[in-house]
Design an enzyme around this catalytic site. Sequence first.
Site, PDB file in Angstrom:
ATOM      1  N   GLU A 256       1.618  -1.207  -0.334  1.00  0.00           N
ATOM      2  CA  GLU A 256       0.074   0.412   0.359  1.00  0.00           C
ATOM      3  C   GLU A 256       0.551   1.304  -0.278  1.00  0.00           C
ATOM      4  OE1 GLU A 256      -3.357  -0.309   0.258  1.00  0.00           O
ATOM      5  OE2 GLU A 256      -3.557  -2.105   0.491  1.00  0.00           O
ATOM      6  N   CYS A 295      -3.071   9.100   3.493  1.00  0.00           N
ATOM      7  CA  CYS A 295      -3.311   8.294   1.917  1.00  0.00           C
ATOM      8  C   CYS A 295      -4.112   8.571   0.848  1.00  0.00           C
ATOM      9  CB  CYS A 295      -2.926   6.304   2.025  1.00  0.00           C
ATOM     10  SG  CYS A 295      -4.313   5.436   3.251  1.00  0.00           S
TER      11      CYS A 295
HETATM   12  P1  NAP Z   1       8.339   4.724   4.557  1.00  0.00           P
HETATM   13  O1  NAP Z   1       9.621   6.049   4.646  1.00  0.00           O
HETATM   14  O2  NAP Z   1       8.616   4.072   3.579  1.00  0.00           O
HETATM   15  O3  NAP Z   1       8.038   3.874   6.133  1.00  0.00           O
HETATM   16  C1  NAP Z   1       6.881   2.852   5.813  1.00  0.00           C
HETATM   17  C2  NAP Z   1       7.517   1.617   7.270  1.00  0.00           C
HETATM   18  O4  NAP Z   1       8.521   1.172   7.105  1.00  0.00           O
HETATM   19  C3  NAP Z   1       7.857   2.513   8.453  1.00  0.00           C
HETATM   20  O5  NAP Z   1       7.813   1.550   9.385  1.00  0.00           O
HETATM   21  C4  NAP Z   1       9.623   2.532   8.401  1.00  0.00           C
HETATM   22  O6  NAP Z   1       9.898   1.811   9.170  1.00  0.00           O
HETATM   23  C5  NAP Z   1       9.241   1.026   7.319  1.00  0.00           C
HETATM   24  N1  NAP Z   1      10.872   0.694   5.968  1.00  0.00           N
HETATM   25  C6  NAP Z   1      11.349   1.907   6.102  1.00  0.00           C
HETATM   26  N2  NAP Z   1      12.441   1.282   5.143  1.00  0.00           N
HETATM   27  C7  NAP Z   1      12.545  -0.351   5.356  1.00  0.00           C
HETATM   28  C8  NAP Z   1      13.108  -1.256   4.886  1.00  0.00           C
HETATM   29  N3  NAP Z   1      14.762  -1.195   4.442  1.00  0.00           N
HETATM   30  N4  NAP Z   1      12.710  -2.500   5.626  1.00  0.00           N
HETATM   31  C9  NAP Z   1      12.083  -2.362   6.435  1.00  0.00           C
HETATM   32  N5  NAP Z   1      10.964  -1.781   6.625  1.00  0.00           N
HETATM   33  C10 NAP Z   1      11.486  -0.293   6.221  1.00  0.00           C
HETATM   34  O7  NAP Z   1       6.748   6.001   4.847  1.00  0.00           O
HETATM   35  P2  NAP Z   1       6.175   6.602   5.728  1.00  0.00           P
HETATM   36  O8  NAP Z   1       6.968   7.919   5.980  1.00  0.00           O
HETATM   37  O9  NAP Z   1       6.355   6.163   7.320  1.00  0.00           O
HETATM   38  O10 NAP Z   1       4.720   7.030   5.034  1.00  0.00           O
HETATM   39  C11 NAP Z   1       4.570   7.449   4.591  1.00  0.00           C
HETATM   40  C12 NAP Z   1       4.611   7.200   3.069  1.00  0.00           C
HETATM   41  O11 NAP Z   1       2.877   5.986   3.236  1.00  0.00           O
HETATM   42  C13 NAP Z   1       3.608   8.500   1.763  1.00  0.00           C
HETATM   43  O12 NAP Z   1       4.002   7.803   0.729  1.00  0.00           O
HETATM   44  C14 NAP Z   1       1.893   7.587   1.941  1.00  0.00           C
HETATM   45  O13 NAP Z   1       1.753   7.741   0.796  1.00  0.00           O
HETATM   46  C15 NAP Z   1       2.078   6.254   2.436  1.00  0.00           C
HETATM   47  N6  NAP Z   1       0.830   5.781   3.598  1.00  0.00           N
HETATM   48  C16 NAP Z   1       0.375   5.008   2.208  1.00  0.00           C
HETATM   49  C17 NAP Z   1      -1.151   4.016   2.489  1.00  0.00           C
HETATM   50  C18 NAP Z   1      -1.574   3.253   1.658  1.00  0.00           C
HETATM   51  O14 NAP Z   1      -2.777   2.948   2.825  1.00  0.00           O
HETATM   52  N7  NAP Z   1      -1.528   3.390   0.283  1.00  0.00           N
HETATM   53  C19 NAP Z   1      -0.949   4.359   3.386  1.00  0.00           C
HETATM   54  C20 NAP Z   1      -0.550   5.922   5.153  1.00  0.00           C
HETATM   55  C21 NAP Z   1       0.931   6.303   3.805  1.00  0.00           C
HETATM   56  P3  NAP Z   1      11.080   3.243  10.665  1.00  0.00           P
HETATM   57  O15 NAP Z   1       9.728   4.259  10.692  1.00  0.00           O
HETATM   58  O16 NAP Z   1      11.709   2.657  11.170  1.00  0.00           O
HETATM   59  O17 NAP Z   1      11.642   3.408   9.215  1.00  0.00           O
END
Ligand code: NAP
Length: 519
Positions: A256, A295
């Site tokens: 997602e 999102c």
């Molecule tokens: P993110 O930086 O991609 O992080 C998401 C999750 O992935 C966090 O738990 C993060 O942990 C973890 N993560 C990061 N790098 C990783 C790796 N190499 N291996 C394993 N896990 C890893 O996103 P975010 O900043 O939290 O969220 C914002 C984004 O999410 C926006 O782009 C938004 O569009 C999207 N979003 C989408 C939806 C949907 O339902 N489609 C819903 C909400 C948000 P850490 O925090 O510890 O780095």
Amino acid sequence: MQTLESLVLGRAVVGSDAPVALFNPTTEEAIAEIRGGGIDFKAVLEFARSSGGPALRAMSFAERGAILKTLSHAIHEQREALIELSIQNAGTPRGDAKFDIDGATGTLAYYAALGESLGDRRTLADGEGAQLGRTPRFWGQHVLVPRLGAAVHINAFNFPAWNMMEKAACALLAASPVIEKPGTPTALVAARIARIVHDCGALPAGAWQFIAGSLGDLLDHLGSQDAIAFTGSSRTAAILRGHANVVRQNVRINLEADSLNAAVLAPDVEPSSETYSLFLSNLALDMTQKSGQKCTAVRRILVPKARLEEVRADLVAALAKVKLGDPTQAEVRMGPLASKAQFDEVRAGITRLAAAGTVACGGAERARERGWFVAPTLIVARDAEAEVFHADEVFGPAASLLGYSGEADQAARLVARGGGGLVSSAYSNDADWTERIVAGLAPWHGRVWLGSDRMAEQALPPGMVLPASIHGGPGRAGGGEELGGLRGLAFYQQRTALQGFKSGLAGYAPAESAKPAPK
Ligand code: NAP
């Protein structure tokens, strides 16, 4: 200062890695920390597979549904404490905090009722059976059975409660043990909920583990019965999808990711109509709820060129009524962005959008002296075709206003340039226009929301994800699918075609008595 704990292998663990601070985004003060490391991830997976999985599979849907009901109540009992934590660590005003926390308990309650309606069954039929031989003696029936691995859930920072529990509700009802990893910046709320779930004792050992901090080498130990459900940026999604072991083992993965959701106003909508009021109120809510860190929030607003000025003025007036400020104050409707990283990224994104248009309100400036505040921002595009409006997801309280001809086909073509989204909405009372916009939008979205005078009174806003409808979308949105009633369980189940003597398969047939899914 509080140090968040992981809950693994039946005990609480604090790692010894360098601390990562969690902040109050309103005051910019550090309020807690996470220390990763010190976890044997291979053992964590094995505990889930060998202990949690078998115990869950030994239960019926009704029994697992009863557990979800207990979890929903246990979390709800601590609602006030959780709201406080959300205000502190996510900068959400009370209303936004409730949206997240009640979303979690509501989704658990929905799946609890679904489990109850499925009763003593342990397998689900997938559709009707079919005759395969000369006579009905040789019969085929598709079934959905629990898979034998662990469900690894990686969540985004923006909905620490709902995001964690909507995934958990589907996995647990489908009999998959879960390993939860929250987004770090807002992990205080997630950690408290994880503790509530652990302490209420409703789940068997190994069915619920929680990781505060990095996942270490966990992905290296995944096997082909395990699954990853991820919410977050497309950047991280690409890393996970391409992970060597995930590829080698064909680990099931649901993504997602980003989405440039659109709202389209049709030319037939009169300014005095209920549909127009709904359009404006939904836009103002979507742009400012959770400070636009949703999102499903609208990022592109398409209106007929002749209506651009009217919509700009009305929307700027509606946004001006949203009180920005300290989320502990009752009158405040919009708080800060959740982290310094978010603050920097959103301001840079607004600057990029502003370079291709005119700022009608807000802008990239810091909106308060202290705290990570950005004002609601509307950019009127100079050219609706400009790439930046269709490629750049600014994950904050910002949207662009784009003029189009009024033709449904042209609007749909512009929306499609977002490359696939979670939800887009269209507002019209013209059935032909609506049919054409649905044909253009549906292939690019997991959900299409249709606003009209007939439903305005009862409508829930398009930004709200409901467990009865699927959440996810093609392309840029990750290509995933969550929720949608029973559909949400399928990711954690194996679909198998059983072929054999018809009477022998009778026990797997669709249950005529199965009650409809709860609304
Ligand atoms: P993110 O930086 O991609 O992080 C998401 C999750 O992935 C966090 O738990 C993060 O942990 C973890 N993560 C990061 N790098 C990783 C790796 N190499 N291996 C394993 N896990 C890893 O996103 P975010 O900043 O939290 O969220 C914002 C984004 O999410 C926006 O782009 C938004 O569009 C999207 N979003 C989408 C939806 C949907 O339902 N489609 C819903 C909400 C948000 P850490 O925090 O510890 O780095």
